[in-house]
Design a protein around this motif. Structure first.
Motif, PDB file in Angstrom:
ATOM      1  N   GLN A  70       0.847  -1.205   0.000  1.00 18.24           N
ATOM      2  CA  GLN A  70       0.000   0.000   0.000  1.00 18.24           C
ATOM      3  C   GLN A  70       0.877   1.248   0.000  1.00 18.24           C
ATOM      4  O   GLN A  70       0.591   2.215  -0.701  1.00 18.24           O
ATOM      5  CB  GLN A  70      -0.933  -0.002   1.213  1.00 18.24           C
ATOM      6  N   LEU A  71       1.941   1.226   0.763  1.00 18.43           N
ATOM      7  CA  LEU A  71       2.879   2.348   0.828  1.00 18.43           C
ATOM      8  C   LEU A  71       3.464   2.635  -0.555  1.00 18.43           C
ATOM      9  O   LEU A  71       3.611   3.791  -0.947  1.00 18.43           O
ATOM     10  CB  LEU A  71       3.993   2.029   1.836  1.00 18.43           C
ATOM     11  N   ASP A  93       9.276   1.972   9.988  1.00 14.35           N
ATOM     12  CA  ASP A  93       8.273   1.654  11.011  1.00 14.35           C
ATOM     13  C   ASP A  93       7.522   0.371  10.680  1.00 14.35           C
ATOM     14  O   ASP A  93       7.259  -0.452  11.565  1.00 14.35           O
ATOM     15  CB  ASP A  93       7.287   2.807  11.177  1.00 14.35           C
ATOM     16  N   LEU A  94       7.166   0.194   9.425  1.00 11.14           N
ATOM     17  CA  LEU A  94       6.439  -1.015   9.037  1.00 11.14           C
ATOM     18  C   LEU A  94       7.316  -2.257   9.184  1.00 11.14           C
ATOM     19  O   LEU A  94       6.863  -3.283   9.695  1.00 11.14           O
ATOM     20  CB  LEU A  94       5.919  -0.888   7.604  1.00 11.14           C
ATOM     21  N   ALA A 111      -2.677   4.591   6.048  1.00 11.40           N
ATOM     22  CA  ALA A 111      -3.032   3.809   4.856  1.00 11.40           C
ATOM     23  C   ALA A 111      -2.454   2.398   4.954  1.00 11.40           C
ATOM     24  O   ALA A 111      -3.132   1.410   4.627  1.00 11.40           O
ATOM     25  CB  ALA A 111      -2.535   4.516   3.597  1.00 11.40           C
ATOM     26  N   ALA A 112      -1.221   2.290   5.413  1.00 13.24           N
ATOM     27  CA  ALA A 112      -0.586   0.979   5.548  1.00 13.24           C
ATOM     28  C   ALA A 112      -1.295   0.148   6.618  1.00 13.24           C
ATOM     29  O   ALA A 112      -1.556  -1.048   6.419  1.00 13.24           O
ATOM     30  CB  ALA A 112       0.897   1.143   5.878  1.00 13.24           C
ATOM     31  N   GLU A 120      -3.180  -3.437   6.335  1.00 10.83           N
ATOM     32  CA  GLU A 120      -2.861  -4.574   7.205  1.00 10.83           C
ATOM     33  C   GLU A 120      -4.133  -5.137   7.839  1.00 10.83           C
ATOM     34  O   GLU A 120      -4.326  -6.359   7.893  1.00 10.83           O
ATOM     35  CB  GLU A 120      -1.869  -4.155   8.289  1.00 10.83           C
ATOM     36  N   ARG A 121      -5.013  -4.260   8.303  1.00  9.72           N
ATOM     37  CA  ARG A 121      -6.276  -4.718   8.896  1.00  9.72           C
ATOM     38  C   ARG A 121      -7.143  -5.417   7.847  1.00  9.72           C
ATOM     39  O   ARG A 121      -7.774  -6.432   8.117  1.00  9.72           O
ATOM     40  CB  ARG A 121      -7.024  -3.548   9.537  1.00  9.72           C
ATOM     41  N   ARG A 122      -7.136  -4.884   6.638  1.00  7.88           N
ATOM     42  CA  ARG A 122      -7.891  -5.508   5.542  1.00  7.88           C
ATOM     43  C   ARG A 122      -7.367  -6.919   5.259  1.00  7.88           C
ATOM     44  O   ARG A 122      -8.139  -7.859   5.052  1.00  7.88           O
ATOM     45  CB  ARG A 122      -7.774  -4.630   4.293  1.00  7.88           C
ATOM     46  N   TYR A 123      -6.045  -7.048   5.273  1.00  5.11           N
ATOM     47  CA  TYR A 123      -5.427  -8.361   5.057  1.00  5.11           C
ATOM     48  C   TYR A 123      -5.839  -9.342   6.158  1.00  5.11           C
ATOM     49  O   TYR A 123      -6.219 -10.483   5.878  1.00  5.11           O
ATOM     50  CB  TYR A 123      -3.900  -8.210   5.008  1.00  5.11           C
ATOM     51  N   LEU A 124      -5.780  -8.890   7.407  1.00  6.65           N
ATOM     52  CA  LEU A 124      -6.172  -9.754   8.523  1.00  6.65           C
ATOM     53  C   LEU A 124      -7.642 -10.152   8.418  1.00  6.65           C
ATOM     54  O   LEU A 124      -8.012 -11.300   8.701  1.00  6.65           O
ATOM     55  CB  LEU A 124      -5.900  -9.057   9.862  1.00  6.65           C
TER      56      LEU A 124
END
Length: 121
Positions: free
Chosen positions: A18-19, A35-36, A76-77, A81-85
């Protein structure tokens, strides 16, 4: 269910992807990427010291707009990540308690990014 499936690295990769879709200055992208990657301890001790000295020396050089971009990119990242989970939860690939633990970590990180008193961002 897949017992040995490790969702965290793939979750972080989704955030990094996404980044890559965002239009960011290289300095801002580097800060967010660090950070990611730190979510999966993918940073070396050398990269930590480089990041720390860069932030310490150049804190006053990070503009308000860059700070806003950094927060926007992190949000956004984290959203990705939440969408992936969520997609993992829907397909029952990972035990729910593991998904919830990771989801909580992402939400906690988001709350730190949103905290107006957080001077690290």
């Amino acid at each position: 269910m897949l017992k040995h499936y490790k969702p965290k690295p793939n979750m972080v990769q989704a955030g990094i992807a996404q980044l890559d879709r965002l239009d960011l200055e290289p300095a801002v992208k580097d800060l967010v990427l660090y950070d990611l990657q730190d979510q999966v301890q993918n940073n070396t001790l050398g990269s930590f010291f480089k990041q720390w000295s860069g932030v310490s020396r150049h804190q006053e050089k990070i503009t308000v707009l860059q700070s806003v971009d950094q927060r926007r990119a992190l949000m956004a990242a984290f959203n990705e990540e939440r969408r992936y989970l969520h997609s993992l939860a829907l397909t029952h690939q990972v035990p729910s308690d593991e998904i919830y633990d990771l989801y909580s970590e992402v939400l906690l990180a988001e709350s730190l990014v949103l905290d107006p008193k957080n001077r690290l961002i």
